[in-house]
Scaffold this motif. Structure first.
Motif, PDB file in Angstrom:
ATOM      1  N   ILE A   1      -6.978   9.027 -26.109  1.00 12.84           N
ATOM      2  CA  ILE A   1      -5.547   9.481 -26.025  1.00 12.84           C
ATOM      3  C   ILE A   1      -4.817   9.007 -27.443  1.00 12.84           C
ATOM      4  N   ALA A   2      -5.382   7.935 -28.097  1.00 15.83           N
ATOM      5  CA  ALA A   2      -4.670   7.495 -29.062  1.00 15.83           C
ATOM      6  C   ALA A   2      -4.850   8.366 -30.079  1.00 15.83           C
ATOM      7  N   LEU A   3      -6.211   8.747 -30.149  1.00 14.03           N
ATOM      8  CA  LEU A   3      -6.739   9.687 -31.282  1.00 14.03           C
ATOM      9  C   LEU A   3      -5.776  10.812 -31.187  1.00 14.03           C
ATOM     10  N   LEU A   4      -5.657  11.502 -30.101  1.00 13.75           N
ATOM     11  CA  LEU A   4      -5.359  12.767 -29.604  1.00 13.75           C
ATOM     12  C   LEU A   4      -3.755  12.761 -30.056  1.00 13.75           C
ATOM     13  N   ALA A   5      -3.161  11.581 -29.818  1.00 12.72           N
ATOM     14  CA  ALA A   5      -1.596  11.484 -30.377  1.00 12.72           C
ATOM     15  C   ALA A   5      -1.522  11.467 -31.716  1.00 12.72           C
ATOM     16  N   PHE A   6      -2.772  10.640 -32.577  1.00 16.50           N
ATOM     17  CA  PHE A   6      -2.455  10.796 -33.837  1.00 16.50           C
ATOM     18  C   PHE A   6      -2.546  12.122 -34.352  1.00 16.50           C
ATOM     19  N   ILE A   7      -3.680  13.077 -33.939  1.00 20.65           N
ATOM     20  CA  ILE A   7      -3.564  14.202 -34.206  1.00 20.65           C
ATOM     21  C   ILE A   7      -2.474  15.193 -33.901  1.00 20.65           C
ATOM     22  N   GLY A   8      -1.731  14.842 -32.786  1.00 12.64           N
ATOM     23  CA  GLY A   8      -0.579  15.560 -32.457  1.00 12.64           C
ATOM     24  C   GLY A   8       0.530  15.127 -33.742  1.00 12.64           C
TER      25      GLY A   8
ATOM     26  N   PHE B   1      -1.666  25.098 -31.728  1.00 18.43           N
ATOM     27  CA  PHE B   1      -2.275  23.983 -32.131  1.00 18.43           C
ATOM     28  C   PHE B   1      -1.419  22.564 -32.110  1.00 18.43           C
ATOM     29  N   ARG B   2      -0.244  22.740 -32.341  1.00 14.30           N
ATOM     30  CA  ARG B   2       0.547  21.367 -32.191  1.00 14.30           C
ATOM     31  C   ARG B   2       1.043  21.210 -30.641  1.00 14.30           C
ATOM     32  N   ALA B   3       0.969  22.088 -29.938  1.00 16.22           N
ATOM     33  CA  ALA B   3       1.320  21.830 -28.554  1.00 16.22           C
ATOM     34  C   ALA B   3      -0.048  21.320 -27.528  1.00 16.22           C
ATOM     35  N   ILE B   4      -1.250  21.756 -28.029  1.00 15.52           N
ATOM     36  CA  ILE B   4      -2.266  21.410 -27.309  1.00 15.52           C
ATOM     37  C   ILE B   4      -2.417  19.765 -27.203  1.00 15.52           C
ATOM     38  N   PRO B   5      -2.110  18.949 -28.085  1.00 14.90           N
ATOM     39  CA  PRO B   5      -2.413  17.474 -28.307  1.00 14.90           C
ATOM     40  C   PRO B   5      -1.183  17.010 -27.377  1.00 14.90           C
ATOM     41  N   ARG B   6      -0.164  17.472 -27.200  1.00 15.52           N
ATOM     42  CA  ARG B   6       1.122  17.047 -26.444  1.00 15.52           C
ATOM     43  C   ARG B   6       0.356  17.148 -24.848  1.00 15.52           C
ATOM     44  N   PHE B   7       0.161  18.440 -24.835  1.00 10.22           N
ATOM     45  CA  PHE B   7      -0.284  18.839 -23.472  1.00 10.22           C
ATOM     46  C   PHE B   7      -1.476  17.774 -22.910  1.00 10.22           C
ATOM     47  N   SER B   8      -2.496  17.689 -23.687  1.00  9.63           N
ATOM     48  CA  SER B   8      -3.666  16.869 -23.523  1.00  9.63           C
ATOM     49  C   SER B   8      -3.359  15.292 -23.143  1.00  9.63           C
ATOM     50  N   VAL B   9      -2.478  14.894 -23.997  1.00 10.43           N
ATOM     51  CA  VAL B   9      -2.114  13.658 -23.990  1.00 10.43           C
ATOM     52  C   VAL B   9      -1.303  13.381 -22.683  1.00 10.43           C
ATOM     53  N   VAL B  10      -0.617  14.217 -22.012  1.00 12.24           N
ATOM     54  CA  VAL B  10       0.155  13.904 -20.877  1.00 12.24           C
ATOM     55  C   VAL B  10      -0.826  14.125 -19.640  1.00 12.24           C
ATOM     56  N   MET B  11      -1.730  15.048 -19.922  1.00  7.10           N
ATOM     57  CA  MET B  11      -2.751  15.204 -18.620  1.00  7.10           C
ATOM     58  C   MET B  11      -3.712  13.802 -18.596  1.00  7.10           C
TER      59      MET B  11
END
Length: 625
Positions: free
Chosen positions: A599-606, A377-387
């Motif tokens: 992306i900003a929302l995903l980074a905040f979730i991460g 769950f913690r890795a998905i936001p990082r992966f998604s933000v990068v992509m």
């Protein structure tokens, strides 16, 4: 009480008592449904031109089917297996088929398509010199009829879209639940995955169908040979047979709906370890709950989900990325037409053959990445933000891969009146109608909105085609030989078209890698017992916050870049010319803005997940990838 036994006692053809046959039929229906939706989007610019709509109006029509879907989805989800699901799916398919016919009715109810041409006796597109040719222009009967048709047929098309939305409501909820109930252990996930994989082809087929029929003249069933042969698909006045694909998809929806009326309410569970012929029974206490009870519980359950910060942030993030998809699906064809002089047919072909398949491959690969590496769950936001960040950088060169609007006399680069059009001194005595739109390109490489505005007093017919004009001559506003060719001046950017398509496809592929991982986060952000309801709320919010407003917002953005409107009786009848630089920057800028916010929302979730140990995908392995 056994709610299914009575239904199963009736003899049914063995063919329709097999869940595999149901999966096949449902795949065909979903493909046809998506084919219709994407086909309609591929014809949006053609419908705009035919009925004088602006992009806001066409974008609104495009999204109206979401209204009917949104209103009824909660009730359909509640009914579940309380009703005969296959029959409801069949009725929904028939209603969608009827709505496609209604959507095509404007073609059959309206007068033949009329366009400005010097070959039409009723048109005054040549320059006829008159002294002091000024004064108010009377509203012609034909222009008045155009305005009436625009309002009348807009309402008809909007009604058709609302009905289509209602018809599409039971397709996925009832189909998925029916397969899940009667598929064998371990087969349900496979069948549902097959359904989604097959459905990917629907949008591609829709755009490819559009690329075929839009090369056929709109009034092929009404027009004389001369009218059909005068224009070519590259002419700015060309309107393709947008209605033809609707009749094809209507027939497809009707045919794929028929089998559902032969399926029983319940099937034998496939490869069950229990006795063969075992019938699923439902606890009578479970069916006692009424719609009123459901409505009483709904606000409390809905509020609970809204108060879940991770769930809401994820849904808002999905809304941002879905808005980008909505903008591309609805208006990307128009963007290609205006920026790179691609015809509507060729634009649809490129979208169906390049962009949609690349997105589909990205989604599948994203699911495989999830399965292979088991992202937490913690890795998905990082992966998604990068992509997603990489996909944004892929879009940056697009802002520079274009060129300005061609020079149009009195319109671009300078204009004083974008509504009433150019007032050129050289053609001031030509009595040119303000509603004229029949572009010609002078030998000076300047475009004029009609031969009259170029001051042309004569023309020569094409010796190879007696229905087409070769050139105009004696043009007062054109120096030198004073000649002009029919059609717009050549765009200087066609060489950018394929590189742009490849960049967009690459960006879509990279961004879609994050689709399945983010969807998995949504499933894992709620308790298992609330998962079904959360998915329903997720799709409800996506429709209300994305698929309803996004096409209209993109339409307003595109309209804001218009520099000259076609008019009839003083009212706008579609845009004739856009400022290409503004169009490119605002249309692409809105997409990049949505992506950046997501992306900003995903980074905040991460960041939030990094500080919390509340969620873990590894601890909750259930659910489909």
């Amino acid at each position: 009480m056994d709610i299914y036994a009575k239904d199963l006692k009736k003899p049914k053809p063995a063919l329709f008592c097999n869940v595999k046959i149901f999966v096949l039929c449902h795949g065909l229906l979903q493909v046809t449904q998506l084919l219709y939706s994407s086909y309609f989007k591929s014809t949006i610019t053609t419908i705009e031109r035919r009925y004088g709509l602006d992009s806001l109006s066409s974008g609104t029509i495009s999204s109206l089917h979401e209204v009917g879907n949104t209103v009824f989805i909660a009730f359909v989800s509640y009914m579940g297996n309380r009703v005969h699901r296959p029959r409801f799916i069949g009725l929904g398919g028939v209603l969608m088929s009827i709505s496609a016919i209604i959507l095509a009715l404007p073609h059959f109810l309206s007068q033949p398509y009329s366009y400005d041409s010097v070959l039409h006796a009723s048109k005054n597109d040549m320059c006829y010199l008159r002294a002091n040719a000024t004064g108010a222009e009377a509203c012609a009967q034909e222009d008045s009829r155009k305005l009436e048709d625009t309002s009348k047929f807009w309402v008809l098309m909007a009604t058709a879209q609302l009905l289509f939305g209602i018809g599409s409501v039971p397709i996925q909820p009832f189909g998925i639940s029916y397969i899940d109930d009667f598929a064998g252990a371990g087969n349900s996930a496979l069948y549902i995955a097959i359904l989604f994989a097959v459905s990917v082809f629907g949008p591609s087929f829709g755009y490819l169908l559009g690329s075929v029929v839009l090369q056929i003249y709109v009034d092929v069933d009404k027009a004389s040979a001369g009218e059909a042969l005068e224009l070519t698909p590259d002419d700015p006045r060309w309107v393709g047979a947008w209605w033809m694909g609707l009749l094809i998809t209507s027939g497809g929806l009707a045919l794929t709906s028929v089998p559902y009326f032969f399926f029983p309410r319940a099937l034998d569970v496939e490869k069950s370890f229990e006795l063969e012929g075992d019938i699923i029974k439902e606890d009578p206490k479970k069916t006692e709950g009424s719609m009123l009870d459901f409505l009483k519980m709904f606000p409390k359950m809905f509020a609970k989900l809204l108060m879940s910060p991770v769930f809401m942030l994820l849904v808002l993030c999905q809304c941002c990325f879905s808005s980008v998809i909505a903008g591309i699906a609805t208006f990307f064809s128009k963007f290609l037409e205006r920026q790179y002089s691609a015809s509507a047919a060729y634009s649809s072909r490129l979208i169906g053959a390049l962009i949609l398949p690349s997105i589909a491959v990205g989604m599948v690969l994203g699911g495989l990445i999830m399965k292979r590496w088991g992202l937490s769950f913690r890795a998905i936001p990082r992966f998604s933000v990068v992509m997603l960040t990489i996909s944004v950088f892929c879009c940056v060169p697009l802002f520079f891969m274009g060129c300005s609007t061609q020079d149009v006399a009195g319109v671009y680069p300078t204009t004083s009146d974008v509504i009433n059009g150019p007032h050129l001194s050289c053609s001031a005595n030509c009595s040119c109608p303000s509603s004229a739109f029949n572009p010609v390109c002078g030998e000076n490489n300047i475009e004029y909105i009609s031969p009259c505005h170029a001051g042309c007093t004569n023309f020569t017919m094409d010796p190879e085609n007696p229905y087409r004009i070769q050139n105009y001559s004696n043009c007062l506003c054109i120096p030198g030989l004073a000649t002009a060719k029919p059609g717009s001046c050549a765009n200087t950017c066609p060489h950018y078209l394929l590189p742009v398509m490849l960049l967009i496809s690459l960006a879509g592929f990279i961004a879609s890698l994050s689709h399945n991982p983010i969807y998995m986060m949504v499933l894992r952000s709620v308790p298992p017992e609330e998962k079904s309801f959360a998915i329903g709320v997720q799709f409800l919010l996506l429709r209300v916050l994305t698929w309803l407003p996004a096409p209209a917002l993109f339409g307003m953005t595109i309209d804001s870049t218009c520099i000259w409107w076609k008019i009839a009786c003083g009212k706008k009848q579609g845009c004739g010319y856009y400022d290409n630089n503004l169009l490119r920057n605002r249309y692409l800028g809105l997409q990049v803005g949505y992506k950046t916010l997501g992306i900003a929302l995903l980074a905040f979730i991460g960041w939030k997940m990094h500080r919390s140990r509340e969620y873990s995908l590894e601890k909750k392995p259930e659910g489909p990838l």
